[in-house]
Design a protein around this motif. Structure first.
Motif, short mmCIF file in Angstrom:
data_model
loop_
_atom_site.label_atom_id
_atom_site.label_comp_id
_atom_site.label_asym_id
_atom_site.label_seq_id
_atom_site.Cartn_x
_atom_site.Cartn_y
_atom_site.Cartn_z
N LYS A 99 0.83 -1.21 0.00
CA LYS A 99 0.00 0.00 0.00
C LYS A 99 0.87 1.26 0.00
O LYS A 99 0.57 2.24 -0.70
CB LYS A 99 -0.92 0.00 1.22
N TYR A 100 1.93 1.20 0.80
CA TYR A 100 2.84 2.36 0.86
C TYR A 100 3.47 2.64 -0.50
O TYR A 100 3.48 3.80 -0.98
CB TYR A 100 3.92 2.10 1.91
N TRP A 148 0.93 4.18 -2.87
CA TRP A 148 0.71 5.61 -2.63
C TRP A 148 1.88 6.46 -3.15
O TRP A 148 1.66 7.50 -3.76
CB TRP A 148 0.54 5.85 -1.12
N LEU A 199 1.70 6.65 -6.86
CA LEU A 199 0.61 7.55 -7.27
C LEU A 199 1.04 9.01 -7.13
O LEU A 199 0.75 9.84 -8.02
CB LEU A 199 -0.63 7.27 -6.41
N ILE A 200 1.74 9.31 -6.05
CA ILE A 200 2.19 10.70 -5.85
C ILE A 200 3.13 11.14 -6.96
O ILE A 200 2.99 12.23 -7.54
CB ILE A 200 2.88 10.84 -4.47
N ALA A 252 4.77 12.88 0.31
CA ALA A 252 5.44 11.57 0.34
C ALA A 252 6.13 11.35 1.68
O ALA A 252 6.08 10.24 2.24
CB ALA A 252 6.45 11.48 -0.79
N ILE A 295 3.42 10.55 4.30
CA ILE A 295 2.92 9.18 4.16
C ILE A 295 3.95 8.19 4.70
O ILE A 295 3.59 7.20 5.37
CB ILE A 295 2.58 8.89 2.69
N TYR A 354 3.20 5.54 7.79
CA TYR A 354 3.27 4.09 7.64
C TYR A 354 4.30 3.44 8.55
O TYR A 354 4.15 2.28 8.93
CB TYR A 354 3.59 3.72 6.18
#
Length: 305
Positions: A20-21, A24, A27-28, A64, A67, A71
């Motif tokens: 998941k990390y 993300w 995506l960023i 980033a 996030i 995490y």
């Protein structure tokens, strides 16, 4: 195969978190690339396009980092601590930028200087032509050119320098400066005539500056803890080994310093020439007191003997 992957992720939950990390983060970076490409096409101005792209990058990297911290920290307490450490790191890294922004507020509210003022800061002298949130722009004077002439270079100086050293302002509150020059008069000249020439020329060309400076200086005395000063031209005489030195001290507009010195020197020189030798400018002279005796020996004759 899909069931095997599901069971694998269920068995190893940390892998799910890492996946998941990474999703993300990917995506960023995709959004950053898309935003940069869009801005490059739609913004015609190069400067605005460059700044916008840099801004998008900084925002994306900041998200980033947040996030990443979320995490890999286990609680809100750890997250707050991480944010504090991140803030401290950013402060240390960007301390020059922060000081520059703070300096711009200090310059504005304290009125250290403003556009149009002539200042000297960090060893650089010039006329202030612009002040923004980070830099002060100056039209440089001095350096390889004499006196207060422009060099033609525009200097951008960080606003942080207002906290790091003295700021010399030539025009704030009192737009005049004191200047002086020395005049060597030969011994035997008519000293009274020479004094009258220098004082009369100075009064003719400086009376306007004297009148204007009196009221301005009164304002300085009222505002600051400073005693009154002599603004009329003054002449001091010193006896030296080679000549009688006249020192003329006077007040002048800070922008006219070079021009007024030229005018005074030229007119005083012309009036001295008109005295028909009663007043003579001196120059450095050297007197040879004794020449030592030197004996030359003819080596050829000595060898033959």
């Amino acid at each position: 195969m899909i069931d095997a992957l599901k069971s694998w992720f269920v068995e190893y939950p940390i892998l799910t978190s890492i996946a998941k990390y990474l999703a993300w983060i990917a995506l960023i970076f995709i959004v950053i690339a898309w935003a940069r490409k869009t801005l490059k096409k739609r913004l015609p101005d190069n400067s605005l396009r460059y700044k916008s792209q840099k801004g998008i990058e900084i925002i994306g990297y900041f998200i980033a980092v947040l996030i990443t911290i979320t995490y890999f920290t286990g609680s809100i307490k750890d997250f707050g601590l991480a944010i504090g450490l991140l803030t401290a790191g950013i402060t240390i890294t960007l301390q020059e930028l922060i000081l520059s922004v703070a300096g711009s507020f200090y310059i504005f509210f304290v009125r250290v200087y403003k556009p149009g003022d002539r200042i000297e800061i960090n060893g650089i002298k010039g006329d202030v032509i612009d002040i923004d949130s980070v830099y002060t722009s100056m039209m440089e004077i001095g350096q390889w050119v004499s006196s207060d002439n422009y060099t033609g270079r525009i200097v951008k100086l960080s606003n942080a320098f207002v906290f790091k050293g003295p700021v010399y302002n030539y025009s704030q509150d009192f737009p005049f400066v004191w200047d002086e020059f020395n005049l060597p008069i030969r011994y035997g000249s008519d000293i009274e005539m020479a004094k009258n020439i220098v004082i009369s020329v100075a009064q003719d060309h400086l009376s306007e500056y004297v009148k204007e400076s009196i009221s301005d200086w009164k304002g300085v005395v009222d505002k600051y803890y400073i005693e009154d000063a002599q603004v009329d031209p003054t002449l001091a005489i010193t006896m030296t080994d080679n000549w009688i030195q006249f020192n003329l001290r006077y007040i002048v507009d800070y922008k006219k310093r070079r021009y007024i010195k030229h005018v005074l020197n030229e007119e005083i020189g012309n009036k001295i020439q008109q005295t028909n030798g009663k007043v003579i400018l001196a120059s450095a002279t050297f007197e040879i007191v004794k020449i030592p005796t030197v004996n030359f020996k003819d080596e050829t004759t000595h060898n033959n003997t």
